[in-house]
Design a protein around this motif. Structure first.
Motif, PDB file in Angstrom:
ATOM      1  N   ALA A   1      42.485 -33.892 -34.271  1.00 48.40           N
ATOM      2  CA  ALA A   1      42.010 -35.135 -33.646  1.00 48.40           C
ATOM      3  C   ALA A   1      40.599 -34.951 -33.086  1.00 48.40           C
ATOM      4  O   ALA A   1      39.768 -35.857 -33.138  1.00 48.40           O
ATOM      5  N   PHE A   2      40.332 -33.779 -32.558  1.00 45.70           N
ATOM      6  CA  PHE A   2      39.044 -33.473 -31.932  1.00 45.70           C
ATOM      7  C   PHE A   2      37.906 -33.591 -32.941  1.00 45.70           C
ATOM      8  O   PHE A   2      36.922 -34.301 -32.722  1.00 45.70           O
ATOM      9  N   ILE A   3      38.060 -32.911 -34.082  1.00 47.63           N
ATOM     10  CA  ILE A   3      36.941 -32.936 -35.045  1.00 47.63           C
ATOM     11  C   ILE A   3      36.863 -34.290 -35.763  1.00 47.63           C
ATOM     12  O   ILE A   3      35.803 -34.678 -36.227  1.00 47.63           O
ATOM     13  N   ILE A   4      37.984 -35.007 -35.830  1.00 54.10           N
ATOM     14  CA  ILE A   4      37.924 -36.352 -36.431  1.00 54.10           C
ATOM     15  C   ILE A   4      37.178 -37.299 -35.489  1.00 54.10           C
ATOM     16  O   ILE A   4      36.370 -38.118 -35.908  1.00 54.10           O
ATOM     17  N   THR A   5      37.428 -37.164 -34.173  1.00 56.26           N
ATOM     18  CA  THR A   5      36.895 -38.105 -33.192  1.00 56.26           C
ATOM     19  C   THR A   5      35.446 -37.816 -32.815  1.00 56.26           C
ATOM     20  O   THR A   5      34.690 -38.734 -32.516  1.00 56.26           O
ATOM     21  N   ILE A   6      35.076 -36.542 -32.777  1.00 54.02           N
ATOM     22  CA  ILE A   6      33.721 -36.185 -32.354  1.00 54.02           C
ATOM     23  C   ILE A   6      32.913 -35.754 -33.578  1.00 54.02           C
ATOM     24  O   ILE A   6      33.048 -34.618 -34.061  1.00 54.02           O
ATOM     25  N   PRO A   7      32.073 -36.631 -34.110  1.00 50.27           N
ATOM     26  CA  PRO A   7      31.314 -36.288 -35.317  1.00 50.27           C
ATOM     27  C   PRO A   7      30.420 -35.074 -35.073  1.00 50.27           C
ATOM     28  O   PRO A   7      29.936 -34.863 -33.966  1.00 50.27           O
ATOM     29  N   HIS A   8      30.211 -34.310 -36.120  1.00 46.94           N
ATOM     30  CA  HIS A   8      29.336 -33.129 -36.097  1.00 46.94           C
ATOM     31  C   HIS A   8      29.806 -32.064 -35.116  1.00 46.94           C
ATOM     32  O   HIS A   8      29.020 -31.228 -34.684  1.00 46.94           O
ATOM     33  N   SER A   9      31.064 -32.113 -34.731  1.00 45.31           N
ATOM     34  CA  SER A   9      31.561 -31.070 -33.825  1.00 45.31           C
ATOM     35  C   SER A   9      32.056 -29.881 -34.647  1.00 45.31           C
ATOM     36  O   SER A   9      32.339 -29.983 -35.836  1.00 45.31           O
ATOM     37  N   ARG A  10      32.166 -28.763 -33.946  1.00 49.82           N
ATOM     38  CA  ARG A  10      32.518 -27.520 -34.621  1.00 49.82           C
ATOM     39  C   ARG A  10      33.664 -26.846 -33.876  1.00 49.82           C
ATOM     40  O   ARG A  10      33.573 -26.601 -32.672  1.00 49.82           O
ATOM     41  N   ALA A  11      34.743 -26.570 -34.612  1.00 51.38           N
ATOM     42  CA  ALA A  11      35.923 -25.960 -33.986  1.00 51.38           C
ATOM     43  C   ALA A  11      36.233 -24.628 -34.651  1.00 51.38           C
ATOM     44  O   ALA A  11      35.923 -24.420 -35.824  1.00 51.38           O
ATOM     45  N   ILE A  12      36.824 -23.720 -33.872  1.00 50.40           N
ATOM     46  CA  ILE A  12      37.320 -22.474 -34.471  1.00 50.40           C
ATOM     47  C   ILE A  12      38.719 -22.201 -33.951  1.00 50.40           C
ATOM     48  O   ILE A  12      38.998 -22.361 -32.760  1.00 50.40           O
ATOM     49  N   LEU A  13      39.619 -21.849 -34.872  1.00 49.47           N
ATOM     50  CA  LEU A  13      41.028 -21.660 -34.534  1.00 49.47           C
ATOM     51  C   LEU A  13      41.401 -20.197 -34.789  1.00 49.47           C
ATOM     52  O   LEU A  13      41.390 -19.740 -35.932  1.00 49.47           O
ATOM     53  N   PHE A  14      41.739 -19.520 -33.696  1.00 49.67           N
ATOM     54  CA  PHE A  14      41.993 -18.085 -33.785  1.00 49.67           C
ATOM     55  C   PHE A  14      43.468 -17.745 -33.677  1.00 49.67           C
ATOM     56  O   PHE A  14      44.204 -18.339 -32.887  1.00 49.67           O
ATOM     57  N   ARG A  15      43.868 -16.716 -34.424  1.00 50.33           N
ATOM     58  CA  ARG A  15      45.000 -15.904 -34.032  1.00 50.33           C
ATOM     59  C   ARG A  15      44.575 -14.474 -34.270  1.00 50.33           C
ATOM     60  O   ARG A  15      43.450 -14.237 -34.698  1.00 50.33           O
ATOM     61  N   LYS A  16      45.455 -13.515 -33.998  1.00 50.02           N
ATOM     62  CA  LYS A  16      45.023 -12.120 -34.034  1.00 50.02           C
ATOM     63  C   LYS A  16      44.414 -11.753 -35.387  1.00 50.02           C
ATOM     64  O   LYS A  16      43.359 -11.151 -35.457  1.00 50.02           O
ATOM     65  N   ASP A  17      45.092 -12.110 -36.493  1.00 51.56           N
ATOM     66  CA  ASP A  17      44.489 -11.843 -37.798  1.00 51.56           C
ATOM     67  C   ASP A  17      44.751 -13.019 -38.723  1.00 51.56           C
ATOM     68  O   ASP A  17      45.554 -13.898 -38.433  1.00 51.56           O
ATOM     69  N   TYR A  18      44.042 -13.034 -39.859  1.00 53.63           N
ATOM     70  CA  TYR A  18      44.158 -14.154 -40.786  1.00 53.63           C
ATOM     71  C   TYR A  18      45.598 -14.352 -41.239  1.00 53.63           C
ATOM     72  O   TYR A  18      46.094 -15.475 -41.316  1.00 53.63           O
ATOM     73  N   GLY A  19      46.288 -13.227 -41.530  1.00 49.43           N
ATOM     74  CA  GLY A  19      47.657 -13.322 -42.032  1.00 49.43           C
ATOM     75  C   GLY A  19      48.538 -14.152 -41.108  1.00 49.43           C
ATOM     76  O   GLY A  19      49.213 -15.090 -41.548  1.00 49.43           O
ATOM     77  N   LEU A  20      48.498 -13.829 -39.818  1.00 52.48           N
ATOM     78  CA  LEU A  20      49.305 -14.562 -38.838  1.00 52.48           C
ATOM     79  C   LEU A  20      48.796 -15.997 -38.685  1.00 52.48           C
ATOM     80  O   LEU A  20      49.574 -16.948 -38.578  1.00 52.48           O
ATOM     81  N   ASN A  21      47.486 -16.158 -38.691  1.00 46.60           N
ATOM     82  CA  ASN A  21      46.883 -17.480 -38.514  1.00 46.60           C
ATOM     83  C   ASN A  21      47.299 -18.414 -39.661  1.00 46.60           C
ATOM     84  O   ASN A  21      47.660 -19.563 -39.433  1.00 46.60           O
ATOM     85  N   TYR A  22      47.270 -17.885 -40.890  1.00 52.17           N
ATOM     86  CA  TYR A  22      47.606 -18.706 -42.054  1.00 52.17           C
ATOM     87  C   TYR A  22      49.047 -19.190 -42.023  1.00 52.17           C
ATOM     88  O   TYR A  22      49.408 -20.149 -42.692  1.00 52.17           O
ATOM     89  N   GLU A  23      49.891 -18.485 -41.278  1.00 48.67           N
ATOM     90  CA  GLU A  23      51.306 -18.881 -41.239  1.00 48.67           C
ATOM     91  C   GLU A  23      51.620 -19.792 -40.062  1.00 48.67           C
ATOM     92  O   GLU A  23      52.699 -20.352 -39.980  1.00 48.67           O
ATOM     93  N   THR A  24      50.678 -19.904 -39.121  1.00 50.44           N
ATOM     94  CA  THR A  24      50.998 -20.692 -37.921  1.00 50.44           C
ATOM     95  C   THR A  24      49.890 -21.702 -37.618  1.00 50.44           C
ATOM     96  O   THR A  24      49.831 -22.752 -38.241  1.00 50.44           O
ATOM     97  N   LEU A  25      48.997 -21.377 -36.694  1.00 51.14           N
ATOM     98  CA  LEU A  25      48.009 -22.345 -36.216  1.00 51.14           C
ATOM     99  C   LEU A  25      47.200 -22.964 -37.350  1.00 51.14           C
ATOM    100  O   LEU A  25      47.093 -24.187 -37.439  1.00 51.14           O
ATOM    101  N   TRP A  26      46.651 -22.145 -38.220  1.00 58.45           N
ATOM    102  CA  TRP A  26      45.793 -22.672 -39.296  1.00 58.45           C
ATOM    103  C   TRP A  26      46.609 -23.513 -40.283  1.00 58.45           C
ATOM    104  O   TRP A  26      46.163 -24.550 -40.745  1.00 58.45           O
ATOM    105  N   LEU A  27      47.852 -23.048 -40.549  1.00 57.02           N
ATOM    106  CA  LEU A  27      48.738 -23.812 -41.431  1.00 57.02           C
ATOM    107  C   LEU A  27      49.010 -25.200 -40.831  1.00 57.02           C
ATOM    108  O   LEU A  27      48.877 -26.228 -41.504  1.00 57.02           O
TER     109      LEU A  27
END
Ligand SMILES: [Zn+2]
Ligand SMILES: [Zn+2]
Length: 551
Positions: free
Chosen positions: A64-90
């Protein structure tokens, strides 16, 4: 089209839910989303029981944040890509997909993602110019280049160096220093005012130990200042919001979910922590002072400048423990033993930012009891033209502590090869610093511990415990909450000797010696001064208390 955060959630599959087959967030998610989006806090720390749907909400807010605020930049972290791809990023990708399906984002979902790394796309770019990327906190410094409008860290307790990731070390800033995206800093609301919408969202299951997350964001829910100094431009303090949720707040978990998890834990503290999201440290072993209860024994106190100060010292190798206490009387003329705070660093004379020796601690926190500057002026004078500091006339220094009473463990009597001329700690304290310590012998560990356990059960007729601890004594509180523990044997029994962890044991010992010398034993100031009648300082401002102490 008009849409709300609900639109970005999955289609409900719970047949008994009033919103069955519609997209909706859970009531507690809605409440938290409101706090995050309408509040003034840039930093959100959410400590929630397992299954309290934290990651899903953060993923939806990110979309919702990046849809609502044009030209904004977000980064979504978890400890490593493997875990991130299965949870937050997914979950984030699914929220963007939901936005595309409903026409909230007018784009072909498959074309929004790019830059494949370790098996998945890591970048999302929307038609409005906003981007989101996946990150891994295990190599957080690689992501320090750009500035961000939104930073999300999922399952923060996976990182044992979160303080460094967040704040950085020394002059090197952490991720916090990158939260300065312009589009979010000056976001224009529909009423034409501007709002700082920068957000740093952190979520975690309740960590099993009190750790860096708690030093940054406290142990209890609430809105507090992140820093001690206001922003030089706006005069505002940077604030954070600490949120706690329980697993049961998610009524879309299977009905038996909480019970299933609870059944795998026998310790009620584990259940409070894992399911209720409470800060309940877990130390293992069996706690020694099992009659201590923070909700009963911990409160806020002020030093009574009229009363003497009692200091308990556990010399303990490189990890000394020191407590500062007073004995106050209630309206029923009963003694209450109050412990204020502690120092656990170099024993006597030491200063390195907030690490203080006893003298520096007294000078900083008890200036009406001890004049640090005058003490050192006189001591330096005494040391002039003397080779061996133990040859100084230490009686002159003793006068500086005339309202302070020290005691120390009997191990301080031992000659220590680590000390100069292999002198004992007690002799050095006395001859070089003028700190005379009482030493009570034949205390007996087991008997002493049973006196401690009994004391913590005693409630006075005034309804307060006989023994209380100030909130600032974090280490002592943690120790009696379980850090001070017996090792547990495989058969469930425990050893009678507490774990020597050079941390909780030392502070607990210092506290115990102080109680043994000044509270369990009838302590008489007159007697403690019997040998000192010829001393130059014969003012006894506590003389009026003689009766009190001789009772
Ligand atoms: Zn539902
Ligand atoms: Zn009382």
């Amino acid at each position: 089209m008009s849409w709300s955060l609900h639109n970005l959630f999955p289609i409900c599959v719970k047949p008994t839910c009033p919103s069955f087959s519609k997209r909706h967030m859970l009531p507690h998610q809605e409440e938290i989303a409101k706090q995050i989006l309408t509040g003034d806090e840039n930093y959100i720390y959410w400590q929630g029981g397992v299954g309290s749907a934290k990651t899903m909400l953060y993923a939806a807010i990110s979309a919702a944040f990046i849809i609502t605020i044009p030209h904004s930049r977000a980064i979504l972290f978890r400890k490593d890509y493997g875990l991130n791809y299965e949870t937050l990023w997914l979950y984030f990708k699914q929220r963007i997909e939901a936005a595309c399906i409903q026409g909230i984002v007018k784009a072909d979902y498959t074309k929004l993602f790019s830059r494949k790394k370790q098996g998945d796309y890591t970048y999302c770019e929307l038609p409005n110019g906003s981007t989101a990327r996946a990150g891994q906190t295990k190599s957080w410094s690689e992501f320090m280049g750009p500035t961000y409008d939104l930073i999300v860290v999922s399952d923060a307790m996976e990182n044992n160096n979160f303080g460094e990731i967040f704040r950085g070390e020394g002059v090197v800033g952490g991720l916090q220093s990158r939260l300065r995206g312009q589009p979010s800093s000056f976001f224009k609301l529909p009423n034409n005012t501007y709002k700082d919408m920068r957000r740093f969202l952190i979520e975690t299951n309740p960590p099993p130990n009190v750790n860096e997350l708690h030093s940054l964001f406290g142990r209890e829910p609430g809105v507090r200042n992140l820093t001690d100094t206001p922003d030089p431009v706006t005069g505002r303090y940077i604030t954070y919001r600490h949120i706690q949720t329980t697993s049961t707040q998610n009524d879309h978990n299977p009905a038996s979910y909480v019970l299933e998890i609870a059944s795998t834990h026998s310790n009620p503290d584990d259940i409070r922590r894992i399911l209720e999201g409470k800060t309940v440290p877990y130390y293992g072993g069996i706690r020694v002072i099992d009659t201590f209860h923070p909700e009963i024994h911990v409160a806020s106190f002020e030093v009574d400048q009229e009363l003497p100060l009692f200091i308990g010292i556990d010399p303990g190798g490189q990890h000394p423990g020191v407590t500062f206490s007073q004995i106050k009387q209630c309206a029923y003329e009963k003694d209450h033993y109050i412990t204020y705070d502690k120092t656990t660093y170099e024993l006597v004379d030491y200063r390195n930012s907030d690490q203080l020796g006893i003298l520096q601690h007294l000078g900083d926190f008890y200036p009406s009891y001890f004049d640090l500057e005058a003490y050192f002026q006189i001591r330096d004078k005494l040391l002039e033209n003397i080779d061996d500091p133990s040859h100084i006339d230490s009686r002159i220094l003793e006068g500086h502590f005339y309202r302070i009473h020290f005691c120390i463990d009997k191990s301080a009597e031992r000659k220590s090869p680590a000390n100069r001329d292999a002198k004992s700690d007690r002799i050095i304290l006395s001859t070089e610093y003028g700190i005379k310590c009482r030493v009570k012998t034949n205390i007996g560990l087991e008997q002493s511990l049973s006196r401690m356990k009994k004391l913590h059960k005693e409630i006075c007729v005034c309804n307060l415990p006989r023994r209380m601890i100030d909130r600032n004594c974090l280490m002592l509180i943690d120790a009696y909450s379980g850090g001070y523990r017996y090792p547990k044997r495989k058969d469930g029994t425990h050893s009678d000797k507490p774990v020597e962890d050079h941390r909780y044991e030392d502070i607990s010992d210092a506290d115990r010696y102080s109680l043994e010398n000044f509270f369990f034993t009838k302590f008489s100031i007159e007697e403690s001064r019997r040998d000192e009648v010829k001393r130059p300082i014969d003012l006894h401002p506590w003389a009026w208390m003689g009766e009190h102490y001789n009772r």
